[in-house]
Structure formats: structure tokens, C-alpha cells
Scaffold this motif. Structure first.
Motif, PDB file in Angstrom:
ATOM      1  N   ALA A   1      -8.387   9.292  -3.256  1.00  0.00           N
ATOM      2  CA  ALA A   1      -8.128   7.924  -2.812  1.00  0.00           C
ATOM      3  C   ALA A   1      -7.956   7.810  -1.297  1.00  0.00           C
ATOM      4  N   THR A   2      -7.837   8.929  -0.602  1.00  0.00           N
ATOM      5  CA  THR A   2      -7.641   8.882   0.848  1.00  0.00           C
ATOM      6  C   THR A   2      -8.625   9.810   1.549  1.00  0.00           C
ATOM      7  N   SER A   3      -8.828   9.564   2.834  1.00  0.00           N
ATOM      8  CA  SER A   3      -9.677  10.441   3.640  1.00  0.00           C
ATOM      9  C   SER A   3      -8.964  11.759   3.927  1.00  0.00           C
ATOM     10  N   LEU A   4      -9.748  12.748   4.312  1.00  0.00           N
ATOM     11  CA  LEU A   4      -9.166  13.957   4.885  1.00  0.00           C
ATOM     12  C   LEU A   4      -8.355  13.585   6.132  1.00  0.00           C
ATOM     13  N   GLU A   5      -7.379  14.413   6.451  1.00  0.00           N
ATOM     14  CA  GLU A   5      -6.551  14.149   7.643  1.00  0.00           C
ATOM     15  C   GLU A   5      -7.232  14.720   8.880  1.00  0.00           C
ATOM     16  N   TRP A   6      -8.293  14.053   9.303  1.00  0.00           N
ATOM     17  CA  TRP A   6      -9.111  14.583  10.403  1.00  0.00           C
ATOM     18  C   TRP A   6      -8.326  14.740  11.702  1.00  0.00           C
ATOM     19  N   TRP A   7      -7.327  13.897  11.891  1.00  0.00           N
ATOM     20  CA  TRP A   7      -6.588  13.916  13.162  1.00  0.00           C
ATOM     21  C   TRP A   7      -5.910  15.256  13.414  1.00  0.00           C
ATOM     22  N   VAL A   8      -5.575  16.015  12.335  1.00  0.00           N
ATOM     23  CA  VAL A   8      -4.852  17.268  12.570  1.00  0.00           C
ATOM     24  C   VAL A   8      -5.749  18.336  13.199  1.00  0.00           C
ATOM     25  N   SER A   9      -7.067  18.136  13.141  1.00  0.00           N
ATOM     26  CA  SER A   9      -7.952  19.160  13.715  1.00  0.00           C
ATOM     27  C   SER A   9      -7.835  19.229  15.246  1.00  0.00           C
ATOM     28  N   ASP A  10      -7.137  18.257  15.834  1.00  0.00           N
ATOM     29  CA  ASP A  10      -6.857  18.317  17.279  1.00  0.00           C
ATOM     30  C   ASP A  10      -5.586  19.113  17.580  1.00  0.00           C
ATOM     31  N   LEU A  11      -4.853  19.497  16.544  1.00  0.00           N
ATOM     32  CA  LEU A  11      -3.565  20.156  16.745  1.00  0.00           C
ATOM     33  C   LEU A  11      -3.706  21.674  16.745  1.00  0.00           C
ATOM     34  N   TRP A  12      -2.706  22.338  17.335  1.00  0.00           N
ATOM     35  CA  TRP A  12      -2.670  23.803  17.348  1.00  0.00           C
ATOM     36  C   TRP A  12      -2.752  24.319  15.910  1.00  0.00           C
ATOM     37  N   GLY A  13      -3.438  25.409  15.729  1.00  0.00           N
ATOM     38  CA  GLY A  13      -3.559  26.023  14.406  1.00  0.00           C
ATOM     39  C   GLY A  13      -4.699  25.437  13.616  1.00  0.00           C
ATOM     40  N   HIS A  14      -4.671  24.133  13.430  1.00  0.00           N
ATOM     41  CA  HIS A  14      -5.722  23.461  12.670  1.00  0.00           C
ATOM     42  C   HIS A  14      -7.064  23.548  13.400  1.00  0.00           C
ATOM     43  N   GLY A  15      -7.034  23.199  14.682  1.00  0.00           N
ATOM     44  CA  GLY A  15      -8.269  23.250  15.477  1.00  0.00           C
ATOM     45  C   GLY A  15      -8.807  24.665  15.599  1.00  0.00           C
ATOM     46  N   GLY A  16      -7.894  25.642  15.759  1.00  0.00           N
ATOM     47  CA  GLY A  16      -8.325  27.039  15.859  1.00  0.00           C
ATOM     48  C   GLY A  16      -9.012  27.510  14.595  1.00  0.00           C
ATOM     49  N   LEU A  17      -8.463  27.095  13.439  1.00  0.00           N
ATOM     50  CA  LEU A  17      -9.069  27.468  12.156  1.00  0.00           C
ATOM     51  C   LEU A  17     -10.462  26.859  12.022  1.00  0.00           C
ATOM     52  N   GLN A  18     -10.588  25.598  12.434  1.00  0.00           N
ATOM     53  CA  GLN A  18     -11.894  24.930  12.365  1.00  0.00           C
ATOM     54  C   GLN A  18     -12.915  25.632  13.267  1.00  0.00           C
ATOM     55  N   ARG A  19     -12.493  26.060  14.449  1.00  0.00           N
ATOM     56  CA  ARG A  19     -13.411  26.787  15.343  1.00  0.00           C
ATOM     57  C   ARG A  19     -13.778  28.155  14.766  1.00  0.00           C
ATOM     58  N   LEU A  20     -12.818  28.773  14.076  1.00  0.00           N
ATOM     59  CA  LEU A  20     -13.131  30.049  13.420  1.00  0.00           C
ATOM     60  C   LEU A  20     -14.218  29.857  12.365  1.00  0.00           C
ATOM     61  N   PHE A  21     -14.103  28.805  11.572  1.00  0.00           N
ATOM     62  CA  PHE A  21     -15.123  28.549  10.546  1.00  0.00           C
ATOM     63  C   PHE A  21     -16.505  28.406  11.167  1.00  0.00           C
ATOM     64  N   ARG A  22     -16.536  27.712  12.286  1.00  0.00           N
ATOM     65  CA  ARG A  22     -17.828  27.556  12.956  1.00  0.00           C
ATOM     66  C   ARG A  22     -18.394  28.919  13.327  1.00  0.00           C
ATOM     67  N   ASP A  23     -17.570  29.783  13.885  1.00  0.00           N
ATOM     68  CA  ASP A  23     -18.050  31.105  14.293  1.00  0.00           C
ATOM     69  C   ASP A  23     -18.340  32.005  13.097  1.00  0.00           C
ATOM     70  N   LEU A  24     -17.531  31.888  12.047  1.00  0.00           N
ATOM     71  CA  LEU A  24     -17.823  32.657  10.827  1.00  0.00           C
ATOM     72  C   LEU A  24     -19.206  32.307  10.298  1.00  0.00           C
ATOM     73  N   ASN A  25     -19.479  31.007  10.209  1.00  0.00           N
ATOM     74  CA  ASN A  25     -20.769  30.574   9.669  1.00  0.00           C
ATOM     75  C   ASN A  25     -21.935  31.035  10.528  1.00  0.00           C
ATOM     76  N   HIS A  26     -21.820  30.856  11.841  1.00  0.00           N
ATOM     77  CA  HIS A  26     -22.940  31.210  12.720  1.00  0.00           C
ATOM     78  C   HIS A  26     -23.125  32.728  12.785  1.00  0.00           C
ATOM     79  N   THR A  27     -22.025  33.474  12.831  1.00  0.00           N
ATOM     80  CA  THR A  27     -22.130  34.939  12.857  1.00  0.00           C
ATOM     81  C   THR A  27     -22.723  35.453  11.550  1.00  0.00           C
ATOM     82  N   TYR A  28     -22.269  34.875  10.447  1.00  0.00           N
ATOM     83  CA  TYR A  28     -22.782  35.232   9.123  1.00  0.00           C
ATOM     84  C   TYR A  28     -24.292  35.005   9.046  1.00  0.00           C
TER      85      TYR A  28
END
Length: 631
Positions: A485-512
Motif C-alpha cells: 500500500a505504500t512506496s519504498l522509502e526512497w529518501w533513506v538512500s541519501d542517508l549513511w549506511g543506506h546509500g553505501g549499501l545501494q552503491r555496493l549493489f551497483r558495484d556487485l552487479n557490474h563486477t559480477y
């Protein structure tokens, strides 16, 4: 005769349907805009309505063209199909069928073959003809020669309504495509696209098997979204639900007053847990309906693969049933032989008919040969979700690090059976709902350790044999559980920890994707060598992945909060090994204190079964990947 009252159909058109071999049923049943020849006026255009209701006394089509009062349909001799042609009608016509049952009751039903439907809670079927011109020829040509098992597959699973609330198929064609491309996923998996009345079912209780949900736009809008994904190099999977359907009185259940699509006997025909009906897989017409539906999505919407939901519930007659609540098969066993035959049939047909598609089983038991070819006695799926790996891994993740050494086998056991099937490693929507907690909230202790542990876990997952699947929101550590019923909490991706995890996923995918050693030999023992499977006291696992060209990637993951300095590992080749991933890097919101200055050197001194050894630094609750190119 003025014109053909059956719109070009005859009883012969349904021979395949009754024999279980009509795989394109949507071309015959349902509503179609057709042109027929009139004896006096020449060509006449209108809509042909055709519906299978063999036990009905009478059937009418009602709609906005006759003030919902009813036009009588006629039975095509010997077919069980009622049909009529109404001239002058065209697209966007709203309609339903009014069926008189054998005991004289009148019931209203939506069209089982409708290709478009009103948005819930309304449910009328809508006449629809696609006019879409595809621009994904390059993708479709490539698909025909694809070798899915030897190619990278990292899947982003999402619920269309909950990714960004209020977005349409057309909106998603811009926003979702650019996000997936940035993140580097190879595939997206849509939770059921087929029309469903109850939104919190997430589309797993389908009322319109041939009707893309109208919540997000028209069918051609969905085609546009899929086309755009293909043009961006992203494959499209969808969840397909042939295991059961809801009991809504206006849908498939008791369609002509009798059990038409389902079993009559509730011990065979109902899921008590889910309050749904079970398809009668032994009935030829049901087989034609379902195999046509699978092909429909692949052919008409260019879907690249189907993830088949709840396969275990189809395979076992006693699934979630007490003694005496189920009917054994003809040999006295618990296997649903008719469902097994159906799954083999649909898998074989799709793989032969549409080379390059993938069929993926969500199957939670140890049923043998799920991904073995049909001609070798298997079910014929391409992949199976590895639910054992998922359950064991999440149990380990939730342990306080001090206790992990006692449960070390939770992370090693999956390699015991890793080559029995072709696996996908899933962290799906099912793991972050109904009180199970989000991924970040499964991990104990403070936020630094939570995020570090998740980064280590996902790098462990991305380097483990098998394809990858992650549910939306996990990539940036959303804290609340999934809620449609609600959107993902996109705003947290600007915060410490959350943003770092999102950047890791990007690198995991591209490295993979850039390193064949991480995927090419997923299903072969030659693609994997343990370095150390037994370092339970330090909560550490290490292995090497190999490709067929002599490239190697060593992966070391430390699930303890203590850093490992000068940690000795064996390696297959002496020389320089480049550090291509360190989950403690500052870009991922790690400390940046525990690295290997870009590379380590392996010396030609035997270590275990390896000819070389090296010393590495592994961060606390962290993972390091090292690459050696060429043999």
C-alpha cells in the motif's frame, strides 16, 4: 443466412482444445474484433464472443452495448463453446457472460480469456486488440541463442504498485529502466502482472489470466515498458500462478455451475490454507488453457521467462493437508501425477517453441529432478529457487556473531547439494513480510554492524554458485517490511549506511557481469574450489570461482566483528591478485581501514590443495574479492 453467426469459428477449431494440445487458445476463445462476410452487404466488422461452458443450459453476453440486458449466444455443435458475433462493436466494449446453470440459476461471469479488464473493484472484461509495434528485434534475436546457465543473471524482483506508488507502466518505462540500468541488474521480475481483485494478494490470486492488470495502464502500455527494458539490455521475468485461483463468484470458479477448471472434490480441488481452488490438471481443456496462458505472455508480451509460483503445492496431493484430507494417486502415493505431467508439458513446449526463455520453479522441497530435462525424467525447469540456501543463510545472519561459530554449517551445507539442480539464490518478497522483518532488522546489534553484515552477506551471496535475486528495497536497506500500500522509502538512500549499501549493489552487479568466473560455471564443480570451508572459530569462509578461460576470483568473507590481518589463504596461481571488491571501503560507508592496498601477492608455496599462498587483510563483518586474470 445473413452472415456467419459464429464469427468464423466451427467445432473443428476446438479439437486441439479438447485434446489438451491447443497452445494458442486466446486466438479462439474470448472476445475478438473480426470481419465476416455478409451475403448481401459484403464485409461486416464486429466482435466475436466465445466462451467454454459445456454444462450451461444457456449463455448470454451482457455489456454496455445492450444495457447489460443480454444477447443470446449459441452452442457451437459438439464443442461445449457458446459463441455469437455482434456487428458494429469494437474495442473498449465492456462485457460479461450471464450463464444459466444446469439447475436453472443465473450467474454472471467475467471472460476467462479477457485480454483487458476494468480496474478493481470493478471487473467487467474489455474488448482489446493490440496495435503495438515492437522495437526489440535485437534483443529477441539474441534471446534465441542465449545460454542462460552460462550467463550472468542478477534479478531485481518488484511489486509494480509498491516500487513508486501511483506510477503507470509508461512512467516506469522511464524511471524503472534508468534505475535498473544504473544498478546493473540483468533482469527484472514482476510480481504477478495478471489481473487480480485483491491488492494485498500481490497478484497471487488471479482472476484474469490473460489480462495484464489495468491498475497501471493498458496492455500496450505494458508492452512499451517491456520493450524499453529490452532495449536497455534488461530481461523481463514474471511470476506465473498456475497452482490455484480465487473463489470470487464472478471469476473462474464453478464457471458454468459445475467444477470446470477445478476439481469437484474439495480434497483435491481446494487449498484450505489459502481459500482458493486448485486447477484440474488432468482435464485436457484446463491444460490447453494454462499452456496457452504461459505461451501468451511469452509470445504476445515478449516476456523472457516465467517464475512458477508454489510448485510444491502442485506436486503433492497432501500439501498442507492432514491425514484423510487428500486423495492418493492411482498408485497410492502422494505425488500429483497429473500436475507433474502438466509441468513437464508446459516446460517442454515453451523451451521448444521459444528458445532462450527460462522457466524457474519456486519449489520448496527436495523433489528430485526439478531442473533435469523432461527426456531424462525431470520436470524440465531451467532453474529452481534454492530455498534451503535462503533459509539457512537467513538463520545464520540473525545470530549474534558470538554464536555463529556453532552454526557454521548453515553457510557451507548448500555446497553439498549445489550441483543437484540449477539454482537461483533468492532473497525475495516472502522474506520481508508478515512479521519476518526487513533484512536490516534481521541482523543483530547496532547500525554499523547491521550495515557491515549486510554488505558482507550480499557479497557472499553474489559470489556463491547460482544466479541472484533480490527484492526491491533490500538494495538500500529499507527498515520497514514490504507493504504493497505504500512506496519504498526512497529518501533513506541519501542517508549513511543506506546509500553505501545501494552503491555496493551497483558495484556487485557490474563486477559480477564483468567477470565470467562468477557465473559461467555456476552449475559445474569445475567452477568452484573451497579455500577454507571450516574456519568456524573465525566465522570466515573462503573460496575461488573459476571460468573456462583460466580466470580466477578469490572470495573471503568474515562474519565476525574482528578484523583478520595477515590471514593466510591458498590460491591456484602465484603472482599478483588485484583487490576488486572490499565491502569496508568508504564509498560503501565502511571504515576504509582494512584493505590490501589494491592487490596481494601469492607466493609459489603449497597451501592445502593449492600451489600458492598469500596473506590478506579481511575487514570485520566484511568481504574481499581478489582477481587473477589468465592462467
Amino acid at each position: 443466412m445473413a452472415h456467419d453467426r459464429f464469427g468464423g469459428l466451427t467445432g473443428w477449431d476446438f479439437e486441439g482444445f479438447h485434446g489438451g494440445g491447443d497452445t494458442e487458445l486466446w486466438r479462439r476463445l474470448g472476445s475478438s474484433v473480426v470481419t465476416v462476410e455478409d451475403d448481401e452487404r459484403g464485409s461486416v466488422t464486429g466482435v466475436r464472443f466465445a466462451v467454454w461452458a459445456p454444462n450451461a443450459r444457456s449463455v448470454q453476453v451482457i455489456g454496455n452495448f445492450n444495457w447489460w440486458t443480454g444477447d443470446q449466444m449459441e452452442l457451437i455443435p459438439g464443442s461445449g463453446v457458446w459463441c455469437t458475433f455482434i456487428e458494429g462493436l469494437g474495442e473498449d466494449t465492456l462485457y460479461k457472460f450471464r450463464v444459466e446453470t444446469h439447475d436453472g440459476r443465473w450467474i454472471e461471469k467475467v471472460d476467462p480469456m479477457a485480454r483487458f479488464s476494468e480496474q478493481a473493484p470493478a471487473n467487467a472484461s474489455i474488448v482489446y486488440e493490440s496495435k503495438y509495434l515492437w522495437s526489440d528485434d535485437e534483443w529477441m534475436e539474441k534471446r534465441r541463442t542465449a545460454q542462460a546457465h552460462a550467463e550472468p543473471m542478477s534479478v531485481y524482483e518488484l511489486h509494480l504498485g509498491g516500487w513508486r506508488k501511483g506510477k503507470s507502466y509508461l512512467d516506469l518505462a522511464e524511471e524503472l529502466v534508468s534505475y535498473l540500468k544504473w544498478q546493473g541488474y540483468t533482469h527484472v521480475e514482476f510480481m504477478p502482472l495478471a489481473e487480480h481483485p485483491f491488492e494485498p494478494s500481490w497478484g497471487y490470486q488471479v482472476s484474469g489470466y490473460f489480462s495484464p492488470t489495468s491498475r497501471f495502464g493498458k496492455p500496450d502500455d505494458l508492452r512499451y515498458l517491456i520493450d524499453k527494458l529490452h532495449q536497455a539490455g534488461i530481461g523481463v521475468l514474471m511470476d506465473w500462478v498456475p497452482g490455484h485461483f480465487p473463489k470470487d463468484e464472478w471469476a473462474l470458479g464453478r464457471f458454468d455451475g459445475t467444477a470446470l477448471y477445478e476439481h469437484e472434490d474439495p480434497r483435491q480441488g481446494e487449498h484450505q490454507d489459502w481459500g482458493t481452488y486448485i486447477f484440474n490438471y488432468g482435464r485436457n481443456e484446463v491444460k490447453s488453457f494454462l499452456v496457452s496462458n504461459a505461451l501468451y505472455w511469452i509470445k504476445e508480451f515478449h516476456i523472457d521467462g516465467l517464475r512458477v509460483d508454489a510448485v510444491a503445492s502442485m506436486l503433492y496431493l497432501d500439501y498442507s493437508r492432514e491425514e484423510g484430507q487428500w486423495v492418493p494417486n492411482q498408485f497410492g502415493g502422494r505425488e500429483n501425477l497429473e500436475a507433474i505431467d502438466f509441468l513437464r508439458y508446459v516446460n517442454r513446449h515453451l523451451y521448444e517453441r521459444e528458445p532462450g526463455v527460462v522457466m524457474i520453479a519456486e519449489e520448496s522441497t527436495s523433489f528430485p529432478g526439478v531442473t533435469k530435462p523432461v527426456h531424462e525424467g525431470g520436470l524440465g525447469f531451467g532453474f529452481k529457487w534454492n530455498m534451503g540456501w535462503m533459509n539457512d543463510s537467513l538463520r545464520y545472519l540473525q545470530l549474534d556473531p558470538v554464536y555463529r561459530q556453532y552454526e557454521h554449517n548453515l553457510l557451507t551445507f548448500a555446497m553439498v547439494y549445489a550441483y543437484t539442480e540449477n539454482f537461483v539464490l533468492p532473497i525475495s518478497h516472502d522474506e520481508v513480510v508478515h512479521g519476518k522483518g526487513s533484512m536490516i532488522n534481521k541482523v543483530p546489534q547496532d547500525d554499523w554492524r547491521k550495515f557491515a553484515t549486510l554488505r558482507a552477506f550480499y557479497s557472499f551471496m553474489w559470489s556463491f554458485p547460482g544466479k541472484q535475486l533480490i527484492f526491491m528495497g533490500c538494495e538500500f536497506g529499507q527498515r520497514p517490511e514490504f507493504n504493497e500500500a505504500t512506496s519504498l522509502e526512497w529518501w533513506v538512500s541519501d542517508l549513511w549506511g543506506h546509500g553505501g549499501l545501494q552503491r555496493l549493489f551497483r558495484d556487485l552487479n557490474h563486477t559480477y557481469r564483468d567477470n565470467a568466473a562468477l557465473y559461467e560455471l555456476d552449475n559445474s564443480p569445475e567452477g568452484f574450489s573451497w579455500i577454507n570451508a571450516d574456519d568456524a572459530s573465525r566465522n570466515t569462509l573462503s573460496w575461488v570461482r573459476h571460468d573456462s578461460s583460466g580466470n580466477h576470483i578469490a572470495c573471503v568473507t568474515n562474519f565476525s566483528p574482528e578484523p583478520l590481518r595477515d590471514y593466510e589463504i591458498g590460491l591456484p596461481v602465484a603472482g599478483a591478485w588485484e583487490e576488486i571488491l572490499n565491502t569496508d571501503a568508504p564509498i560503501y560507508d565502511g571504515s576504509g581501514e582494512f584493505g590490501n592496498l589494491g592487490e596481494v601477492t601469492a607466493h609459489a608455496e603449497p597451501w592445502g590443495h593449492f600451489p600458492a599462498r598469500a596473506r590478506v587483510t579481511v575487514p570485520p563483518l566484511g568481504s574481499v574479492w581478489l582477481r587473477r586474470t589468465g592462467s
